[in-house]
Enzyme design. Structure first.
Site, PDB file in Angstrom:
ATOM      1  N   GLY A 193      43.367 -10.089 -17.509  1.00  0.00           N
ATOM      2  CA  GLY A 193      44.675  -9.288 -17.778  1.00  0.00           C
ATOM      3  C   GLY A 193      45.962 -10.298 -17.649  1.00  0.00           C
ATOM      4  O   GLY A 193      45.764 -11.479 -17.719  1.00  0.00           O
ATOM      5  N   HIS A 237      51.251  -8.433   2.366  1.00  0.00           N
ATOM      6  CA  HIS A 237      52.010  -8.322   1.055  1.00  0.00           C
ATOM      7  C   HIS A 237      52.332  -6.872   0.949  1.00  0.00           C
ATOM      8  O   HIS A 237      51.762  -6.296   0.013  1.00  0.00           O
ATOM      9  CB  HIS A 237      50.752  -9.088   0.046  1.00  0.00           C
ATOM     10  CG  HIS A 237      51.515  -9.158  -1.321  1.00  0.00           C
ATOM     11  ND1 HIS A 237      52.842  -9.791  -1.392  1.00  0.00           N
ATOM     12  CD2 HIS A 237      51.116  -8.987  -2.394  1.00  0.00           C
ATOM     13  CE1 HIS A 237      52.688  -9.688  -2.815  1.00  0.00           C
ATOM     14  NE2 HIS A 237      51.932  -9.102  -3.527  1.00  0.00           N
TER      15      HIS A 237
HETATM   16  N1  APR Z   1      35.495  -6.503 -13.832  1.00  0.00           N
HETATM   17  C1  APR Z   1      36.141  -7.210 -14.376  1.00  0.00           C
HETATM   18  N2  APR Z   1      37.248  -7.105 -14.892  1.00  0.00           N
HETATM   19  C2  APR Z   1      37.934  -5.934 -14.597  1.00  0.00           C
HETATM   20  C3  APR Z   1      37.260  -4.883 -13.745  1.00  0.00           C
HETATM   21  C4  APR Z   1      35.909  -5.179 -13.381  1.00  0.00           C
HETATM   22  N3  APR Z   1      35.103  -4.218 -12.758  1.00  0.00           N
HETATM   23  N4  APR Z   1      37.945  -3.815 -13.867  1.00  0.00           N
HETATM   24  C5  APR Z   1      39.265  -4.126 -14.593  1.00  0.00           C
HETATM   25  N5  APR Z   1      39.008  -5.267 -15.012  1.00  0.00           N
HETATM   26  C6  APR Z   1      40.222  -5.972 -15.533  1.00  0.00           C
HETATM   27  C7  APR Z   1      40.861  -5.169 -16.611  1.00  0.00           C
HETATM   28  O1  APR Z   1      40.165  -4.987 -17.959  1.00  0.00           O
HETATM   29  C8  APR Z   1      42.036  -6.078 -16.893  1.00  0.00           C
HETATM   30  O2  APR Z   1      42.019  -7.030 -18.079  1.00  0.00           O
HETATM   31  O3  APR Z   1      41.271  -6.495 -14.809  1.00  0.00           O
HETATM   32  C9  APR Z   1      42.232  -6.842 -15.488  1.00  0.00           C
HETATM   33  C10 APR Z   1      43.731  -6.519 -14.994  1.00  0.00           C
HETATM   34  O4  APR Z   1      44.535  -6.868 -15.739  1.00  0.00           O
HETATM   35  P1  APR Z   1      45.969  -6.234 -15.960  1.00  0.00           P
HETATM   36  O5  APR Z   1      45.869  -4.800 -15.888  1.00  0.00           O
HETATM   37  O6  APR Z   1      46.919  -6.851 -16.571  1.00  0.00           O
HETATM   38  O7  APR Z   1      46.476  -6.389 -14.199  1.00  0.00           O
HETATM   39  P2  APR Z   1      47.231  -7.702 -13.657  1.00  0.00           P
HETATM   40  O8  APR Z   1      48.728  -7.607 -13.885  1.00  0.00           O
HETATM   41  O9  APR Z   1      46.651  -8.933 -14.038  1.00  0.00           O
HETATM   42  O10 APR Z   1      47.220  -7.369 -12.054  1.00  0.00           O
HETATM   43  C11 APR Z   1      45.707  -7.712 -11.495  1.00  0.00           C
HETATM   44  O11 APR Z   1      46.803  -8.389  -9.439  1.00  0.00           O
HETATM   45  O12 APR Z   1      48.686  -8.790  -8.795  1.00  0.00           O
HETATM   46  C12 APR Z   1      47.631  -8.023  -8.801  1.00  0.00           C
HETATM   47  O13 APR Z   1      48.680  -5.646  -8.413  1.00  0.00           O
HETATM   48  C13 APR Z   1      47.853  -6.467  -9.241  1.00  0.00           C
HETATM   49  O14 APR Z   1      45.990  -5.380  -8.522  1.00  0.00           O
HETATM   50  C14 APR Z   1      46.544  -6.088  -9.404  1.00  0.00           C
HETATM   51  C15 APR Z   1      45.656  -7.344 -10.267  1.00  0.00           C
END
Ligand code: APR
Length: 312
Positions: A14, A178
């Site tokens: 993501g 955090h």
């Molecule tokens: N396995 C692999 N990837 C997964 C899974 C899983 N079981 N579940 C969700 N994902 C992926 C999603 O498909 C998505 O591409 O995790 C990614 C998360 O990306 P975003 O929604 O863009 O979130 P992001 O801004 O990257 O933040 C991720 O980091 O800073 C922290 O609070 C934030 O908890 C959040 C995490």
């Protein structure tokens, strides 16, 4: 190092994961594997980054996949999989959904990359780092959470902006969770060697501390959807670099404590020496009475979160 070129796997392609992949790949630091439950998204982003490689002059490899077997032999695995905040949500609000995801990811990391160092980014950070540590069974030096580097950078950026001084002239640290109870440590904040308290009035310092603690939420409310990713990925990048290059620099990371600062069986932000082994030392710095109490209140908040969501 486990091969000629280091390998970093990033779980979650993501906003944070993909931006981190770009930073590592384009700086020639390591080969990168991006894993996501949305396999095609991981593949598409990896192909896109690869297409720019000749322009960015990188010789590293990048792979996007949904298959955890690809993380085998990683030097470092970074966990960013999970939900990000929406406006009005605290990081704590993510805990039940992200705990299920992070637990599953931890099992895969344990299976496919048992000798890797794991950097946890998914929120709520300190509870998720604790969960990864308990699920993988890895040694404590090999599981660390990213938070203090980011919160410290936010604190420094705001001070520099206010005082109109170069950011590089400021040293500061933010300890604790955090979350809402993080502790920007004023007694360890210096501008060109001078204590911050000599250069800025108390109410001004308090206002910057408040803004630092709320910075993540401020960004979430501006973005409308998703949360910060440029600065979080920059913070992880600096940690990855410190590990792979064995710099031994002091960074605030979420670490498992075994009696340091009077705390046991908890992940919380503390200053650590970071090198090829991961967390090579936890530094028990002196805090003022007020800062020490705030740090222990922060620890209490993390314990409560773990007790009510992860241990039941
Ligand atoms: N396995 C692999 N990837 C997964 C899974 C899983 N079981 N579940 C969700 N994902 C992926 C999603 O498909 C998505 O591409 O995790 C990614 C998360 O990306 P975003 O929604 O863009 O979130 P992001 O801004 O990257 O933040 C991720 O980091 O800073 C922290 O609070 C934030 O908890 C959040 C995490």
């Amino acid at each position: 190092m486990q091969g000629s070129c280091p390998k970093v796997s990033i779980i979650g392609a993501g906003a944070v994961g993909a931006t981190l992949a770009q930073r590592i790949f384009e700086s020639n630091l390591a080969d990168v594997v991006l894993v996501d439950i949305l396999e095609k998204v991981a593949c598409g982003k990896a192909l896109d980054l690869m297409d720019g490689a000749p322009i960015m002059a990188t010789e590293r490899s990048i792979l996007g996949t949904g298959d955890y077997a690809a993380v085998a032999d990683s030097d470092i695995v970074v966990i960013t999989a999970g939900l990000a905040r929406k406006p009005g949500m605290s990081r704590e609000d993510l805990i039940s959904k992200n705990a299920a995801i992070v637990k599953d990811v931890s099992c895969q990391v344990k299976r496919y990359a048992p000798s890797s160092i794991v950097i946890v980014v998914t929120n709520p950070l300190d509870s998720m780092a604790y969960l990864v540590y308990k699920t993988t069974g890895f040694k404590r030096e090999k599981v660390l959470g990213m938070a203090g580097v980011l919160d410290g950078s936010r604190f420094i950026a705001l001070i520099a902006d206010d005082l109109k001084v170069p950011r590089a002239s400021i040293t500061a640290m933010v300890l604790g969770s955090h979350g809402d109870t993080m502790v920007p440590v004023v007694s360890k904040t210096f501008v060109g060697g001078e204590p911050l308290t000599k250069l800025m009035a108390k109410d001004r310092i308090e206002s910057i501390i408040k803004r630092t603690c709320n910075r993540g939420a401020e960004i979430v409310s501006c973005l409308g959807t998703g949360s910060a990713y440029y600065s979080p990925s920059a913070a992880v990048f600096s940690m990855v670099k410190a590990i792979l290059r064995d710099t031994k620099e002091i960074m605030t990371v979420s670490a498992y404590l075994e009696g340091e600062f009077g705390l046991k069986d908890i992940y919380i932000g503390v200053p650590c020496r970071i090198g090829r082994a991961g967390i090579e030392e936890v530094l028990e710095i002196d805090l003022s009475d007020e800062e020490s109490s705030a740090f222990h209140r922060s620890a209490q908040a993390i314990r409560q979160s773990i007790a009510s969501h992860l241990l039941c």
